[in-house]
Design an enzyme around this catalytic site. Structure first.
Site, PDB file in Angstrom:
ATOM      1  N   THR A 198      -1.759   3.499   4.833  1.00  0.00           N
ATOM      2  CA  THR A 198      -0.620   4.848   4.304  1.00  0.00           C
ATOM      3  C   THR A 198       0.539   4.572   5.444  1.00  0.00           C
ATOM      4  O   THR A 198      -0.068   4.266   6.699  1.00  0.00           O
ATOM      5  CB  THR A 198      -1.413   5.956   4.495  1.00  0.00           C
ATOM      6  OG1 THR A 198      -2.337   6.064   3.666  1.00  0.00           O
ATOM      7  CG2 THR A 198      -0.378   7.086   4.327  1.00  0.00           C
ATOM      8  N   THR A 254       1.895   6.953   0.308  1.00  0.00           N
ATOM      9  CA  THR A 254       0.904   5.890   0.126  1.00  0.00           C
ATOM     10  C   THR A 254       0.785   5.692  -1.357  1.00  0.00           C
ATOM     11  O   THR A 254       1.117   6.592  -2.215  1.00  0.00           O
ATOM     12  CB  THR A 254      -0.502   6.205   0.741  1.00  0.00           C
ATOM     13  OG1 THR A 254      -1.229   4.805   0.596  1.00  0.00           O
ATOM     14  CG2 THR A 254      -1.115   7.165   0.119  1.00  0.00           C
ATOM     15  N   ARG A 268      -7.135   9.824  -9.101  1.00  0.00           N
ATOM     16  CA  ARG A 268      -7.729  10.105  -7.927  1.00  0.00           C
ATOM     17  C   ARG A 268      -6.878  10.402  -6.881  1.00  0.00           C
ATOM     18  O   ARG A 268      -5.637   9.691  -6.774  1.00  0.00           O
ATOM     19  CB  ARG A 268      -8.355   8.712  -7.303  1.00  0.00           C
ATOM     20  CG  ARG A 268      -9.120   8.821  -5.902  1.00  0.00           C
ATOM     21  CD  ARG A 268      -7.964   8.222  -4.994  1.00  0.00           C
ATOM     22  NE  ARG A 268      -8.836   8.172  -3.553  1.00  0.00           N
ATOM     23  CZ  ARG A 268      -8.114   7.965  -2.411  1.00  0.00           C
ATOM     24  NH1 ARG A 268      -6.560   7.539  -2.648  1.00  0.00           N
ATOM     25  NH2 ARG A 268      -8.785   7.715  -1.323  1.00  0.00           N
ATOM     26  N   SER A 316       0.863  -1.125  -0.176  1.00  0.00           N
ATOM     27  CA  SER A 316      -0.092  -0.014   0.121  1.00  0.00           C
ATOM     28  C   SER A 316       0.885   1.433   0.061  1.00  0.00           C
ATOM     29  O   SER A 316       0.296   2.315   0.138  1.00  0.00           O
ATOM     30  CB  SER A 316      -0.782  -0.092   1.217  1.00  0.00           C
ATOM     31  OG  SER A 316      -0.092  -0.115   2.325  1.00  0.00           O
ATOM     32  N   THR A 372      -4.496   7.699   8.568  1.00  0.00           N
ATOM     33  CA  THR A 372      -4.727   6.726   7.448  1.00  0.00           C
ATOM     34  C   THR A 372      -5.852   6.357   7.302  1.00  0.00           C
ATOM     35  O   THR A 372      -6.738   6.480   8.302  1.00  0.00           O
ATOM     36  CB  THR A 372      -3.517   5.661   8.191  1.00  0.00           C
ATOM     37  OG1 THR A 372      -3.523   4.557   7.214  1.00  0.00           O
ATOM     38  CG2 THR A 372      -3.946   5.191   9.439  1.00  0.00           C
ATOM     39  N   GLY A 373      -6.434   5.446   6.249  1.00  0.00           N
ATOM     40  CA  GLY A 373      -7.814   5.142   5.899  1.00  0.00           C
ATOM     41  C   GLY A 373      -8.406   5.495   4.906  1.00  0.00           C
ATOM     42  O   GLY A 373      -7.547   6.093   3.949  1.00  0.00           O
TER      43      GLY A 373
HETATM   44  N1  GLY Z   1      -5.361   7.464   2.972  1.00  0.00           N
HETATM   45  C1  GLY Z   1      -4.838   6.995   1.725  1.00  0.00           C
HETATM   46  C2  GLY Z   1      -5.628   7.185   0.636  1.00  0.00           C
HETATM   47  O1  GLY Z   1      -6.967   7.196   1.005  1.00  0.00           O
HETATM   48  O2  GLY Z   1      -5.432   7.174  -0.311  1.00  0.00           O
END
Ligand code: GLY
Length: 310
Positions: free
Chosen positions: A167, A185, A195, A49, A218-219
């Site tokens: 992340t 990330t 995106r 990730s 993170t998330g």
């Molecule tokens: N937190 C990383 C993302 O949504 O890309």
């Protein structure tokens, strides 16, 4: 002055902390240590990730996001949607140090990387392609299955394609009492090309101010951006909350916003560190958010407090 301290998201954060802590103890600045720590995770192909070996987007291309910030002068930089550059956190630092800008994206960020001497290299691995293919199949199956939700369960398992991403965010406090942070990330697996998540956005994925504290996220980036989470946490610390209370307030806000929007809450998790070396962490229920802490020569893995609908 407080003892140096470093915290980082997830179990792989142990690796980041193990790199950063000796640097802080040797008197290096917080940003140097946090960046070196984050880079060990970017380099690790087993972390699917972040950086090299990250799971590709919907078109099979790895697009990386990162940002850095230091708390003395609020200097910061970010890059988003960068292809073929492994060390995007270091690239974000170059944006901070070598340009008058804060955020470069896509091809422009890649061209800047080349000017700065970063190599262009493949970021996919056979394993990340295998996981990408598996994730595509799961996504297809998920979109044709009815969504299941248990009472009080804000995060039904397997509902979000984000189950497979996280992340690395590293927050550090150096011997001079200054704070810095790094967030890097590959973002959501199977994201739409172009995106941008929270991780390259100052105030969302990361915010650092020596006069209040540092916070990182993170998330699922969309939910983190919606509440400008890291800046929210830092401002909560400025207003007198402890790092733990500030992280919990951000999770409560994310829950309240999800309820207001009539949506399931996606997984989000937050870390915070203040200039006295106090830290905190909280996440949405069902996320299980381990984070690494390095202090006094030791690295430990702790669990964040989970909050949900009570
Ligand atoms: N937190 C990383 C993302 O949504 O890309």
């Amino acid at each position: 002055m407080p003892d140096p301290l470093v915290i980082a998201t997830w179990k792989f954060g142990e690796k980041a902390v193990a790199t950063a802590l000796p640097m802080l103890q040797a008197g290096k600045p917080a940003l140097d240590a946090a960046l070196a720590g984050a880079q060990t995770v970017e380099d690790d192909p087993e972390v699917d990730s972040v950086g090299f070996g990250g799971i590709p987007n919907a078109q099979g291309v790895v697009q990386l996001d990162a940002c850095v910030m230091e708390g003395k002068r609020l200097d910061c930089g970010g890059v988003a949607g960068v292809e073929h550059v492994k060390h995007v956190a270091a690239l974000a630092r170059r944006v901070m140090e070598k340009t008058d800008h804060v955020l470069l994206v896509g091809l422009g960020a890649q061209q800047f990387a080349v000017q700065q001497g970063f190599p262009l290299e493949p970021l996919v691995t056979p394993e990340s392609l295998r996981k990408w293919d598996e994730a595509r199949k799961k996504q297809k199956a998920r979109s044709s299955a009815p969504m299941k939700r248990r009472k009080g369960d804000l995060v039904p398992p397997g509902t979000f394609p984000s189950d497979s991403h996280d992340t690395v965010t590293v927050l550090a406090l150096d011997r001079s009492g200054s704070l810095a942070g790094v967030c890097t990330t590959s973002g959501l697996a199977l994201k739409l090309p172009g995106r941008v998540g929270d991780s390259p956005l100052i105030g969302s994925g990361l915010y650092v101010d020596d006069t209040a504290g540092a916070a990182g996220a993170t998330g699922v980036g969309e939910e983190i951006i919606r509440i400008h989470a890291s800046a929210f946490i830092v401002e909560a610390m400025r207003a007198g909350k402890s790092p733990q209370e500030a992280c919990e307030a951000a999770v409560q806000l994310a829950i309240a916003v999800a309820l207001r929007r009539g949506k399931h809450l996606a997984r989000v998790a937050f870390l915070a560190l203040d200039p006295k070396g106090r830290f905190g962490a909280a996440c949405t229920k069902g996320t299980a958010f381990p984070f690494a802490v390095g202090r006094k020569g030791k690295v430990e893995l702790l669990e964040a407090k989970e909050l949900g609908l009570e």
